[in-house]
Design a protein around this motif. Structure first.
Motif, PDB file in Angstrom:
ATOM      1  N   ARG A  49       0.837  -1.200   0.000  1.00  0.00           N
ATOM      2  CA  ARG A  49       0.000   0.000   0.000  1.00  0.00           C
ATOM      3  C   ARG A  49       0.872   1.249   0.000  1.00  0.00           C
ATOM      4  O   ARG A  49       0.583   2.227  -0.708  1.00  0.00           O
ATOM      5  CB  ARG A  49      -0.926  -0.004   1.213  1.00  0.00           C
ATOM      6  N   ALA A  50       1.942   1.232   0.781  1.00  0.00           N
ATOM      7  CA  ALA A  50       2.856   2.376   0.815  1.00  0.00           C
ATOM      8  C   ALA A  50       3.465   2.616  -0.564  1.00  0.00           C
ATOM      9  O   ALA A  50       3.620   3.761  -0.996  1.00  0.00           O
ATOM     10  CB  ALA A  50       3.952   2.151   1.852  1.00  0.00           C
ATOM     11  N   ALA A  51       3.796   1.552  -1.275  1.00  0.00           N
ATOM     12  CA  ALA A  51       4.364   1.698  -2.617  1.00  0.00           C
ATOM     13  C   ALA A  51       3.340   2.300  -3.572  1.00  0.00           C
ATOM     14  O   ALA A  51       3.673   3.151  -4.401  1.00  0.00           O
ATOM     15  CB  ALA A  51       4.842   0.352  -3.139  1.00  0.00           C
ATOM     16  N   ARG A  52       2.087   1.867  -3.456  1.00  0.00           N
ATOM     17  CA  ARG A  52       1.036   2.446  -4.305  1.00  0.00           C
ATOM     18  C   ARG A  52       0.860   3.930  -4.007  1.00  0.00           C
ATOM     19  O   ARG A  52       0.702   4.744  -4.915  1.00  0.00           O
ATOM     20  CB  ARG A  52      -0.283   1.697  -4.120  1.00  0.00           C
ATOM     21  N   LEU A  53       0.890   4.292  -2.729  1.00  0.00           N
ATOM     22  CA  LEU A  53       0.770   5.703  -2.358  1.00  0.00           C
ATOM     23  C   LEU A  53       1.955   6.510  -2.880  1.00  0.00           C
ATOM     24  O   LEU A  53       1.791   7.653  -3.309  1.00  0.00           O
ATOM     25  CB  LEU A  53       0.653   5.849  -0.840  1.00  0.00           C
ATOM     26  N   ALA A  54       3.158   5.911  -2.861  1.00  0.00           N
ATOM     27  CA  ALA A  54       4.328   6.598  -3.410  1.00  0.00           C
ATOM     28  C   ALA A  54       4.137   6.840  -4.905  1.00  0.00           C
ATOM     29  O   ALA A  54       4.491   7.899  -5.423  1.00  0.00           O
ATOM     30  CB  ALA A  54       5.593   5.781  -3.154  1.00  0.00           C
ATOM     31  N   GLY A  55       3.564   5.868  -5.600  1.00  0.00           N
ATOM     32  CA  GLY A  55       3.289   6.038  -7.026  1.00  0.00           C
ATOM     33  C   GLY A  55       2.281   7.140  -7.281  1.00  0.00           C
ATOM     34  O   GLY A  55       2.436   7.945  -8.194  1.00  0.00           O
ATOM     35  N   LYS A  56       1.249   7.195  -6.445  1.00  0.00           N
ATOM     36  CA  LYS A  56       0.259   8.265  -6.591  1.00  0.00           C
ATOM     37  C   LYS A  56       0.898   9.622  -6.298  1.00  0.00           C
ATOM     38  O   LYS A  56       0.578  10.618  -6.937  1.00  0.00           O
ATOM     39  CB  LYS A  56      -0.920   8.029  -5.658  1.00  0.00           C
ATOM     40  N   GLY A  57       1.798   9.631  -5.324  1.00  0.00           N
ATOM     41  CA  GLY A  57       2.502  10.874  -4.998  1.00  0.00           C
ATOM     42  C   GLY A  57       3.320  11.367  -6.165  1.00  0.00           C
ATOM     43  O   GLY A  57       3.343  12.562  -6.470  1.00  0.00           O
TER      44      GLY A  57
END
Length: 156
Positions: free
Chosen positions: A141-149
């Protein structure tokens, strides 16, 4: 009795309008204007790179990669295409392919490592690859949020 005079705009004019539309967030208009500029001047690399950029911003990563691959097939010295492909692969959540394309870019143009956008992508790829290597829902989930960022950073 009125006559209609055909009025054709130059490729340069269409491209300038496309850049303006892209800057203002009108990506579909920018895409159409860039396409028309490329029809008038199909050998213009700047127009083709802008086409790939607009496609990437629209989330059409595969089409953007097609444009970039075509450009590389015509001229293997267009190293900037590798960076565009790295961004596209990152947008498709393919961190490994993104990393490979970025390494191709950096091996051909080592000075580019100092550019802000290259550093950001490299940093995000490091985080994504590190987190994805570990089996954890929280880390994924953190990686997905980093991608969205990253996407939000790109959009301004």
């Amino acid at each position: 009795m009125s006559k209609v005079v055909p009025f054709s705009r130059s490729a340069s004019y269409l491209h300038q309008r496309a850049v303006k539309n892209r800057r203002e967030g009108h990506l579909l208009d920018a895409l159409e204007l860039t396409r028309r500029a490329l029809e008038k001047d199909p050998d213009n690399r700047d127009y083709a790179l802008d086409m790939a950029q607009v496609l990437c911003e629209l989330g059409a990563y595969i089409q953007s990669n097609r444009v970039l691959s075509h450009m590389l097939a015509q001229d293997p010295d267009l190293y900037e295409c590798y960076f565009g492909m790295a961004c596209n692969f990152y947008g498709m959540n393919d961190a490994d392919a993104s990393y490979k394309a970025l390494m191709c870019f950096l091996s051909e143009d080592p000075q580019a490592a100092g550019r802000r956008e290259v550093g950001e992508l490299l940093h995000n790829l490091f985080i994504t690859r590190t987190l994805m290597g570990q089996k954890s829902r929280r880390r994924a989930r953190a990686a997905r949020l980093a991608g969205k960022g990253l996407a939000l950073l790109r959009s301004g």
